[in-house]
Design a protein around this motif. Structure first.
Motif, PDB file in Angstrom:
ATOM      1  N   ALA A 271       0.638  -1.068   0.464  1.00 18.64           N
ATOM      2  CA  ALA A 271       0.016   0.404   0.067  1.00 18.64           C
ATOM      3  C   ALA A 271       0.789   1.257   0.234  1.00 18.64           C
ATOM      4  N   LEU A 272       1.689   1.153   0.835  1.00 13.84           N
ATOM      5  CA  LEU A 272       2.921   2.531   0.469  1.00 13.84           C
ATOM      6  C   LEU A 272       3.674   2.810  -0.746  1.00 13.84           C
ATOM      7  N   THR A 273       3.719   1.850  -1.282  1.00 14.54           N
ATOM      8  CA  THR A 273       4.604   1.411  -2.641  1.00 14.54           C
ATOM      9  C   THR A 273       4.047   1.547  -4.255  1.00 14.54           C
TER      10      THR A 273
ATOM     11  N   PRO B 179      -4.909   0.744  -8.204  1.00 18.10           N
ATOM     12  CA  PRO B 179      -5.795   1.387  -6.433  1.00 18.10           C
ATOM     13  C   PRO B 179      -5.029   0.023  -5.737  1.00 18.10           C
ATOM     14  N   LEU B 180      -5.010   0.718  -4.409  1.00 19.29           N
ATOM     15  CA  LEU B 180      -4.232   0.560  -3.105  1.00 19.29           C
ATOM     16  C   LEU B 180      -5.187  -0.401  -2.903  1.00 19.29           C
TER      17      LEU B 180
ATOM     18  N   VAL C  15      -6.855   2.974   6.203  1.00 19.76           N
ATOM     19  CA  VAL C  15      -6.114   4.554   5.469  1.00 19.76           C
ATOM     20  C   VAL C  15      -5.497   5.458   3.823  1.00 19.76           C
ATOM     21  N   LEU C  16      -4.957   4.531   4.030  1.00 18.15           N
ATOM     22  CA  LEU C  16      -4.134   4.398   2.046  1.00 18.15           C
ATOM     23  C   LEU C  16      -5.352   4.929   1.614  1.00 18.15           C
TER      24      LEU C  16
ATOM     25  N   TYR D 124      -1.300   8.672  -6.366  1.00 17.16           N
ATOM     26  CA  TYR D 124      -2.291   9.460  -5.696  1.00 17.16           C
ATOM     27  C   TYR D 124      -2.443   8.629  -4.400  1.00 17.16           C
ATOM     28  N   ALA D 125      -2.275   9.861  -3.358  1.00 22.11           N
ATOM     29  CA  ALA D 125      -2.473   9.239  -2.452  1.00 22.11           C
ATOM     30  C   ALA D 125      -3.913   9.372  -1.203  1.00 22.11           C
ATOM     31  N   PHE D 126      -3.923   9.327  -0.186  1.00 21.82           N
ATOM     32  CA  PHE D 126      -5.521   9.177  -0.063  1.00 21.82           C
ATOM     33  C   PHE D 126      -5.608  10.753   0.306  1.00 21.82           C
TER      34      PHE D 126
END
Length: 1008
Positions: A625-627, A631-632, A661-662, A805-807
Motif C-alpha cells: 500500500a505504501l509503494t 488501486p491500493l 486509511v491509505l 495518488y495518496a488519500f
C-alpha cells in the motif's frame, strides 16, 4: 529550620495550590467565621507527600490577605526532645503580651517557656512565699510578713527551695495560651504542620487548645500524617461541632498532570506518564520523580523510578525507628524483584544468620504498616507487590534456614507495600554496600530464575553470557505501565554482561527499539550511541539500520536510505525473516513520506516479491500500500488478532487501519485505529500514539458530524509527537489542524499552520507533507472566494499523472471539482477526474466512490447534472457529512441557476444546516447566501428587514459579499457571474442604500 516534608510547591501567596477545592472551601469557611467570634478547627491528615503543608501555607497566605494574624509552627529536626519547643515557636511573636495577663497565666507560661517551677504533682505554679510542708497534712499557709510562733508544729515559713522544673498540665497551659491569644486586637489563625512529629508536650497542649477555640476569634489548622502507629486527635475534638476533619488523598489526573508539567522534571510525554503511574497522584512524588537522566537504578527491577533525597526524607523516620532485623527485612523486601514471602525470608535469614530474627523483623515491619502480606498472586487492588511477578516453579534447598522458614504453605504468600513509594525511598536511604549484600542474598534465594538473575547481575563485574541470557527473559512478553522499566533495565544490564560485541549490540538495539516504541526518546538514543558499528557483522549492521530508521533525526536522510534498507533486507533474509519484513516496511515508509519516484518504489516491490513468500500478513499489505499506485490493496480485518482486552499489542489492527486509511476506506479504518489506540495506551507504547491519533483525526474530518473530535485528536497527536521526538508526525498533525481551521473559516490560523508544515517539509525532506499544506491554502482561498487561486493550488496535487495518488489527493479531488466551475476550469478538472476514475477502476472504497460521483455531478453538463446529482445523493450519502453538505449545496445552487428556485430551497437549507453543525462557517454562510437569494429567510435573518425589502435577493447577496471585502472578481467567481455584472449590480445597490463606497456599505449592512 522546619522541614515541610510531603508538600508540593505553592507560590508565596498560596495561589499555586492545584486542585483541592474541598480544602479551599473549608479554609474559606474557617477564615470567614473568625471575625464573628466563631473559632473553628481544621484537621488535615494524609499520607506523606499528599500536600498537607501546601494547604496549610495556602491558608496562612489567605488569612494574611484578610488581615488575620497568622502564627505558624512545624517540626524541626534540631528540636527533637525539647519540651514545648514547637509551642514556643508558635507563640514567640505574641509572648511579650503576656505581661498583661493575670499572675497565674503568666506563671504557667513562664513555667513552660521561661524555666519556672511548678508545684509537684499539681501542674500549678509554685509562687514564692508558699509553705513547704514538714509532714503530710501539717502545712498551713502563713501570711507573708508575719513571724511564726516559736516551737509551732503546724507549719514553718521557709524560703522556696530550688525544685526540679515540672511542666504545666496541658489543659491549664492551653487555657493560658488561649487567654494570651484572645487578648490580641485582631483574629488569630494558628497554623500547625507536622503535628505527629512535634515534641510531645507541644502536641498535647495543642490538642487541648483545639477544644477551646469555639466562641473565640482564634482558629486552628492542624496537619498531621495519617499512618500506622500515629496517635489521632482525641474523640473530644472530633465531636466538636466546629471541627472539620479531612483526609487528603491523591490528586485527580488533570491536576496531577499539571503538577508534573509545572515541576519540569519529566523530559517527555512518556516519562511524564511513567511519573504519573508511579506517583499515583501523590503530589510530592509528582514533583520529585523522574528518570534521573536515564539512570534507572535498583528501583527499575520492580518497575519504579528512583527516589530523590526529598522523597526519601518523607519516610526516613519510619526506617530509622526500626530495629536492625526489621530494617534488613524492609530493605530486602523493597529490593526484591519477586514478592514471594518465603524467598524474601530466606534471603533475610542469609543476611541475619537467623530465621527467628528474619521472622521477627518481618512481623515488626507489618506491625508498623510498612509491609503487608496476602495469600495469592497479588495484594489488594492498587498496591504494588514486593516484586514484579510471582516466583517460578523451581525450589531451592533450605540451606541456612531456621525455625521452619519456607514451610507451612508460604509458597502462596506474597508481600506487598500498602504505600508503594516506601520502596524507592528505602533504597535511597540505605547504603550501596547494604543494597549489594541484599542483591547477593536474593540472587541465591529467589526461586524465579529471571528474577534471581536480575539480582545476581547487580553483583557481577565481568562478562557472563549465561546470566545475560537469563536476564533477557525479563524483557519478554507484554510490558504494560511501568513494566517497560524492568525490560529496559534488564536489557541494559544484559548488554553490559555480553562478551560478544554482536550480541551486545543486539541487546542494546532491542532496548533502543523498545524505548522508541514507548516514546522514551532520550533512552533510545542513549542505547544506540553505545554501539560501535565497526564491531558488527551483517546481521548487526542490518539491525542497527532498522533501529536508526526509528530514531528521531533520521527522517531527513536522503532517498539513498531506501536502497540501503532493501540491501540489508536481502542480506538477513535467510537468518531473520522478521527483521527482513521490518526493513522492507521501513523502506516502503520512506517511499511514501518522500514521494519517491518509480525507480525506488519498484526496487522495494522487487525486494518484497523476492523475499516474501507464503501467506501475506498485515505488514506485507502495508508495504504494498505504501509503494503501489492506485488501486491500493485491501487488508482483511485482523479477526484473529487479540485486542487490548485479550492482552494484544494492537500491531495487527494498526497496520490494517493504516492500509485502510491509505485506501481512503475510512469506515473500515476508524474502528481498527480506535482498537489499536486502546491497546497501545494500555501497553504504555506512547511512541505509537501519534501514528494512530493523527489518521483518526483526518478520518473525522469526513466522518464526524462535528469537528471537535477531529480537533482534539489532532492536537493530542501533535503534542505527543512533539514530546516523543517525532517531527514528521508533528507536521502531519499540524497539517490536519490547518485543514480543519480552513474548513471552519479560521483562515489566518490555517495559513499559519500551513507555513509550519511547509517549513517542516523542507527540514525533513518529506514532500508528502506539502500536500496537506496545499489543501489548507486551497481551502482558505476558496473560503474567501478566490477560486482561481484555489484551483491552481489543488491542481498542483495532480501535476504528475504517473505518480501514485495518496488519500489526501483523492480527498482534494472534491475541492478541485468545487473550484473548477467558478474558476472556469471545467474541462481540465474533468480530465483529472477521468484519470483518477481510470486508475481506480479495479476497486474503490466507499468514500472515493462518493467523491468521484460528486465531482462528476458538479462538472457535468447541465442536461446531465440532475441525474448525476441524484446519484451522488442516493441513500447513504449522509455517512460523510462534509461531502453530503457540499453535494447538497452544489445541487441547490445548480437548481437556482436553472431558475428552479422553489426546488433549490430544500437542498440549500440542508447544506446550511449540515455545514453549520460541522463548524464550516464560511461554507454555511455561502449556503445561507444562496438560500437568501431564493427569497427564503435563514436562521437569524428576518425576511422582512428594511434592506431585504429594498434589494432583490441577488443584490442582497452581492451587497453582503462586497461588505465582507470581496472584490468584484471574487464575488463573480463565487456567484458564477462576470465582474462586469457584479459592478452593474453594485451601481444599482449603492443609491438604493444611500451609500457611495464599500466602507459605507459595510457600515450600513454589516460584514456578516
Amino acid at each position: 529550620m522546619s522541614a515541610h516534608i510531603g508538600s508540593y510547591d505553592v507560590g508565596s501567596d498560596g495561589t499555586g495550590l492545584l486542585g483541592r477545592e474541598r480544602e479551599r472551601n473549608m479554609v474559606a469557611a474557617l477564615l470567614t467565621a473568625l471575625p464573628r467570634g466563631e473559632g473553628r478547627v481544621l484537621h488535615l491528615s494524609g499520607a506523606p507527600g499528599t500536600g498537607k503543608s501546601a494547604v496549610v501555607r495556602f491558608a496562612a497566605a489567605a488569612a494574611g490577605r484578610q488581615g488575620i494574624r497568622v502564627l505558624t509552627t512545624a517540626w524541626a529536626p534540631g528540636e527533637r526532645g525539647l519540651r514545648h519547643a514547637a509551642l514556643h515557636r508558635l507563640l514567640r511573636s505574641v509572648l511579650p503580651g503576656s505581661a498583661g495577663l493575670p499572675a497565674r497565666e503568666r506563671a504557667l507560661l513562664d513555667a513552660a517557656f521561661g524555666g519556672g517551677v511548678a508545684a509537684p504533682g499539681t501542674g500549678e505554679p509554685a509562687v514564692a512565699g508558699t509553705c513547704e510542708p514538714v509532714a503530710p497534712g501539717m502545712c498551713e499557709p502563713v501570711v507573708p510578713g508575719t513571724s511564726a510562733v516559736a516551737g509551732s508544729v503546724s507549719a514553718r515559713l521557709v524560703p522556696a527551695a530550688p525544685a526540679e522544673p515540672v511542666a504545666p498540665a496541658p489543659a491549664q497551659l492551653a487555657a493560658a495560651v488561649m487567654r494570651l491569644l484572645t487578648a490580641a486586637a485582631e483574629p488569630v489563625l494558628l497554623c500547625v504542620d507536622d503535628l505527629d512529629r512535634l515534641d510531645g508536650a507541644s502536641r498535647d497542649t495543642l490538642r487541648a487548645l483545639a477544644r477551646l477555640c469555639g466562641a473565640t476569634r482564634v482558629g486552628l489548622i492542624v496537619a498531621e500524617r495519617a499512618a500506622a502507629g500515629v496517635r489521632p486527635l482525641p474523640d473530644a475534638l472530633a465531636m466538636t461541632p466546629e471541627a472539620l476533619t479531612v483526609t487528603l488523598g491523591s490528586l485527580p489526573a488533570p491536576q496531577a498532570r499539571a503538577l508534573v508539567t509545572r515541576a519540569g522534571r519529566a523530559a517527555g510525554y512518556a516519562e511524564e506518564q511513567l511519573v504519573l503511574a508511579v506517583a499515583r497522584g501523590n503530589p510530592l512524588a509528582l514533583t520529585e520523580l523522574s528518570l534521573d537522566g536515564g539512570h534507572l537504578g535498583d528501583a527499575a527491577g520492580f518497575g519504579m523510578l528512583p527516589a530523590t533525597s526529598r522523597l526519601a526524607e518523607a519516610y526516613a523516620e519510619d526506617v530509622e525507628g526500626l530495629s536492625a532485623p526489621a530494617r534488613t527485612v524492609l530493605l530486602t523486601a523493597a529490593l526484591s524483584a519477586s514478592p514471594v514471602t518465603r524467598d524474601i525470608l530466606r534471603a533475610c535469614t542469609s543476611l541475619l544468620g537467623s530465621g527467628r530474627a528474619a521472622r521477627a523483623g518481618l512481623a515488626e515491619t507489618i506491625a508498623r504498616g510498612l509491609v503487608a502480606e496476602s495469600v495469592g498472586d497479588a495484594g489488594p487492588a492498587g498496591v504494588v507487590g514486593a516484586g514484579g511477578a510471582g516466583a517460578g516453579a523451581a525450589e531451592l534447598d533450605e540451606e541456612g534456614g531456621e525455625e521452619g522458614v519456607g514451610e507451612g504453605g508460604e509458597e502462596n504468600r506474597r508481600l506487598y507495600f500498602p504505600e508503594p513509594l516506601v520502596r524507592p525511598a528505602v533504597l535511597h536511604l540505605e547504603s550501596a554496600a547494604r543494597r549489594l549484600a541484599a542483591h547477593h542474598a536474593l540472587g541465591r534465594c529467589l526461586t524465579s530464575r529471571p528474577h534471581a538473575a536480575w539480582h545476581s547481575a547487580q553483583c557481577v563485574a565481568g562478562p557472563d553470557e549465561e546470566l545475560a541470557r537469563r536476564l533477557e527473559a525479563l524483557a519478554a512478553g507484554p510490558r504494560p505501565g511501568t513494566a517497560v522499566l524492568v525490560a529496559l533495565a534488564a536489557l541494559d544490564r544484559a548488554a553490559r554482561l555480553s562478551p560478544d560485541p554482536e550480541r551486545r549490540a543486539a541487546r542494546l538495539l532491542r532496548a533502543a527499539e523498545l524505548a522508541c516504541d514507548h516514546g522514551l526518546t532520550d533512552q533510545a538514543l542513549g542505547h544506540a550511541r553505545r554501539i560501535d558499528p565497526s564491531e558488527l557483522g551483517t546481521f548487526g549492521r542490518a539491525l542497527l539500520l532498522w533501529v536508526h530508521d526509528l530514531l528521531p533525526g533520521n527522517s531527513a536522510v536522503g532517498r539513498e536510505r531506501i536502497a540501503e534498507l532493501c540491501e540489508a533486507a536481502r542480506a538477513v533474509a535467510p537468518q531473520d525473516p522478521a527483521l527482513t519484513q521490518k526493513l522492507l516496511h521501513a523502506a516502503a515508509r520512506r517511499c511514501w513520506w518522500q514521494q519517491a519516484g518509480p525507480g525506488e518504489r519498484h526496487m522495494v516491490l522487487r525486494a518484497f516479491e523476492d523475499l516474501r513468500s507464503g501467506p501475506r500478513d498485515a505488514r506485507d499489505t502495508a508495504v504494498m500500500a505504501l509503494t503501489a499506485a492506485l488501486p491500493l490493496p485491501q487488508a482483511e480485518p485482523p479477526h484473529s488478532a487479540p485486542g487490548p482486552a485479550d492482552g494484544g499489542d494492537g500491531d495487527e489492527q494498526h497496520l490494517a487501519g493504516q492500509v485502510a486509511v491509505l485506501a481512503s476506506d475510512l469506515d473500515r479504518a476508524a474502528p481498527l485505529l480506535e482498537e489499536a489506540e486502546a491497546a497501545v495506551r494500555a501497553g504504555g507504547r506512547y511512541g505509537r500514539l501519534p501514528q494512530l491519533l493523527v489518521p483518526r483525526a483526518m478520518g473525522q474530518i469526513w466522518l464526524g458530524t462535528q469537528w471537535h473530535t477531529a480537533q482534539a485528536l489532532a492536537e493530542e497527536g501533535r503534542m505527543i509527537a512533539g514530546r516523543t521526538g517525532q517531527p514528521d508526525w508533528v507536521a502531519r498533525a499540524t497539517g490536519t489542524l490547518a485543514i480543519i481551521a480552513a474548513l471552519r473559516g479560521q483562515h489566518d490560523k490555517a495559513l499559519e499552520y500551513a507555513a509550519e508544515v511547509e517549513e517542516a517539509s523542507l527540514r525533513l525532506g518529506q514532500n508528502r507533507q506539502l500536500n496537506l499544506a496545499a489543501l489548507a491554502r486551497a481551502l482558505t482561498a476558496s473560503g474567501t472566494g478566490r477560486y482561481v487561486e484555489a484551483y491552481a493550488r489543488l491542481r498542483f496535487l495532480f501535476a504528475d499523472p504517473a505518480a501514485p495518488y495518496a488519500f489526501e489527493q483523492v480527498w482534494g479531488l472534491a475541492f478541485l471539482a468545487e473550484a473548477a466551475l467558478p474558476a472556469g476550469e471545467q474541462a481540465d478538472a474533468r480530465a483529472v477526474v477521468e484519470h483518477v476514475t481510470a486508475l481506480t477502476e479495479a476497486g474503490r472504497a466507499p468514500l472515493p466512490q462518493r467523491i468521484l460521483e460528486y465531482a462528476d455531478a458538479v462538472l457535468a453538463p447541465d442536461d446531465e447534472a440532475e441525474v448525476r446529482y441524484r446519484r451522488a445523493l442516493r441513500p447513504g450519502a449522509g455517512a460523510w457529512p462534509l461531502l453530503h453538505g457540499m453535494t447538497q449545496f452544489g445541487y441547490g445552487a445548480w437548481l437556482r441557476r436553472r431558475r428552479r428556485v422553489t426546488e433549490s430551497r430544500t437542498p440549500l437549507a440542508t447544506a446550511e444546516s449540515v455545514l453549520r453543525s460541522l463548524g464550516a462557517q464560511s461554507r454555511a454562510e455561502q449556503a445561507a447566501s444562496e438560500l437568501r437569494a431564493t427569497g427564503q429567510a435563514t436562521d437569524g435573518q428576518s425576511g422582512a428587514d428594511d434592506i431585504a425589502r429594498v434589494l432583490s435577493p441577488q443584490q442582497l447577496t452581492i451587497a453582503r459579499l462586497a461588505a465582507r471585502g470581496l472584490t468584484n472578481r471574487a464575488i463573480g467567481e463565487q456567484l458564477r457571474l462576470s465582474p462586469r455584472t457584479v459592478a452593474s449590480h453594485l451601481y444599482q445597490i449603492f443609491p438604493k442604500l444611500g451609500v457611495s463606497s464599500r466602507a459605507q456599505l459595510a457600515a450600513r449592512i454589516g460584514p456578516d
